[in-house]
Design a protein around this motif. Structure first.
Motif, PDB file in Angstrom:
ATOM      1  N   SER A  57       0.813  -1.225   0.000  1.00 38.45           N
ATOM      2  CA  SER A  57       0.000   0.000   0.000  1.00 38.45           C
ATOM      3  C   SER A  57       0.842   1.269   0.000  1.00 38.45           C
ATOM      4  N   THR A  58       2.103   1.152   0.406  1.00 39.17           N
ATOM      5  CA  THR A  58       2.966   2.339   0.451  1.00 39.17           C
ATOM      6  C   THR A  58       4.022   2.355  -0.656  1.00 39.17           C
ATOM      7  N   LEU A  59       3.907   1.470  -1.630  1.00 43.84           N
ATOM      8  CA  LEU A  59       4.843   1.510  -2.755  1.00 43.84           C
ATOM      9  C   LEU A  59       4.705   2.857  -3.471  1.00 43.84           C
ATOM     10  N   PRO A  60       5.768   3.623  -3.597  1.00 44.01           N
ATOM     11  CA  PRO A  60       5.682   4.966  -4.201  1.00 44.01           C
ATOM     12  C   PRO A  60       5.103   4.934  -5.617  1.00 44.01           C
ATOM     13  N   GLY A  61       4.033   5.676  -5.819  1.00 44.03           N
ATOM     14  CA  GLY A  61       3.469   5.830  -7.151  1.00 44.03           C
ATOM     15  C   GLY A  61       2.567   4.720  -7.625  1.00 44.03           C
ATOM     16  N   LEU A  62       2.361   3.682  -6.839  1.00 44.32           N
ATOM     17  CA  LEU A  62       1.564   2.552  -7.309  1.00 44.32           C
ATOM     18  C   LEU A  62       0.148   2.980  -7.696  1.00 44.32           C
ATOM     19  N   ILE A  69       3.214   1.109 -12.479  1.00 44.77           N
ATOM     20  CA  ILE A  69       2.473  -0.092 -12.878  1.00 44.77           C
ATOM     21  C   ILE A  69       3.167  -0.775 -14.047  1.00 44.77           C
ATOM     22  N   ALA A  70       3.538   0.015 -15.056  1.00 44.17           N
ATOM     23  CA  ALA A  70       4.159  -0.541 -16.248  1.00 44.17           C
ATOM     24  C   ALA A  70       5.504  -1.190 -15.940  1.00 44.17           C
ATOM     25  N   GLY A  89      -7.035  -1.246  -4.335  1.00 48.21           N
ATOM     26  CA  GLY A  89      -7.181   0.134  -3.897  1.00 48.21           C
ATOM     27  C   GLY A  89      -6.307   1.081  -4.701  1.00 48.21           C
ATOM     28  N   ALA A  90      -5.075   0.661  -4.987  1.00 52.97           N
ATOM     29  CA  ALA A  90      -4.162   1.492  -5.781  1.00 52.97           C
ATOM     30  C   ALA A  90      -4.693   1.684  -7.192  1.00 52.97           C
TER      31      ALA A  90
END
Length: 250
Positions: A57-62, A69-70, A89-90
């Motif tokens: 949930s805290t992965l930067p930019g997810l 994502i790419a 959610g992301a």
């Protein structure tokens, strides 16, 4: 270097991050989430599930940057299975932005033999989660929303086709019961009228049809132990629903 780059003799090598490292980290998170409690993994002041949820949930930019994502590609399936709520959610948050935050995911490669696009890996991750009845509605709503950004790619891996594979009456790619599948399909048709007809046409009974199995979870049971036996009666009932919903679109 590019022709326009400034010439220098002390050129620093470009940092290259191993794809194996990313895959190893994502797989480790999945193993912790799926098997941590079973093997007695102790995490101070937390549980294996909460630990992995916190990381994903805290992965930067997810949830804000399509480039993240790419860049994750195949590892998205591991993150989705490891932390379904965080991943969904992301993606839901990403889709709340304007078209510039999502449309680049559908950029098709120039390879004429095997063209691909970043969105394909998102579809694979959603296919994994669609097997779990608890996430079916949420996954299908995301697929319907993603379909609005599809520019009409020629490839088979498109959100509309993933939806079709999930609801295919004679080979559903979900462990949800027929009653739940029919309920979710009815909801999708009602809430997303812009794709209703195209989806229903793909689901109408036909004499000759094909189906390719979707991506499946690696470790999560996802309702697999209580799968409803597919009978002719269930198939006919679901086909009748598709016909009724199609007539409602005329």
């Amino acid at each position: 270097p590019k022709a326009s780059d400034r010439f220098r003799l002390d050129r620093k090598p470009v940092d290259v991050y191993s794809s194996w490292l990313k895959e190893g980290l994502a797989t480790t998170l999945l193993l912790i989430a799926a098997l941590g409690e079973e093997v007695g993994l102790a995490i101070p002041n937390s549980t294996p599930k909460r630990f992995v949820d916190g990381i994903v949930s805290t992965l930067p930019g997810l949830g804000t940057d399509w480039r993240v994502i790419a860049s994750l590609q195949d590892n998205l399936t591991y993150l989705a299975e490891g932390s379904p709520d965080s991943f969904l959610g992301a993606l839901e948050h990403l889709l709340e932005g304007d078209s510039n935050t999502v449309a680049p995911l559908f950029a098709e490669s120039d390879d004429i033999f095997a063209p691909t696009s970043p969105h394909v890996f998102v579809l694979f991750a959603l296919e994994v989660l669609a097997w779990d009845p608890a996430y079916l509605l949420r996954v299908c709503k995301l697929l319907a929303r993603l379909s609005a950004f599809d520019p009409g790619l020629k490839m088979e891996n498109r959100p509309i086709n993933t939806l079709r594979s999930i609801f295919l009456t004679w080979a559903p790619n979900t462990n949800a019961s027929s009653k739940q599948r029919d309920g979710v399909l009815t909801t999708i048709i009602g809430e997303f009228p812009e794709l209703a007809w195209e989806l229903l046409v793909k689901l109408l009974p036909r004499h000759s049809d094909v189906s390719i199995p979707n991506q499946k979870p690696l470790f999560r049971e996802a309702g697999g132990s209580n799968v409803e036996e597919l009978t002719y009666g269930i198939v006919w009932g679901s086909q009748e629903l598709v016909v009724r919903l199609s007539l409602g679109q005329v």
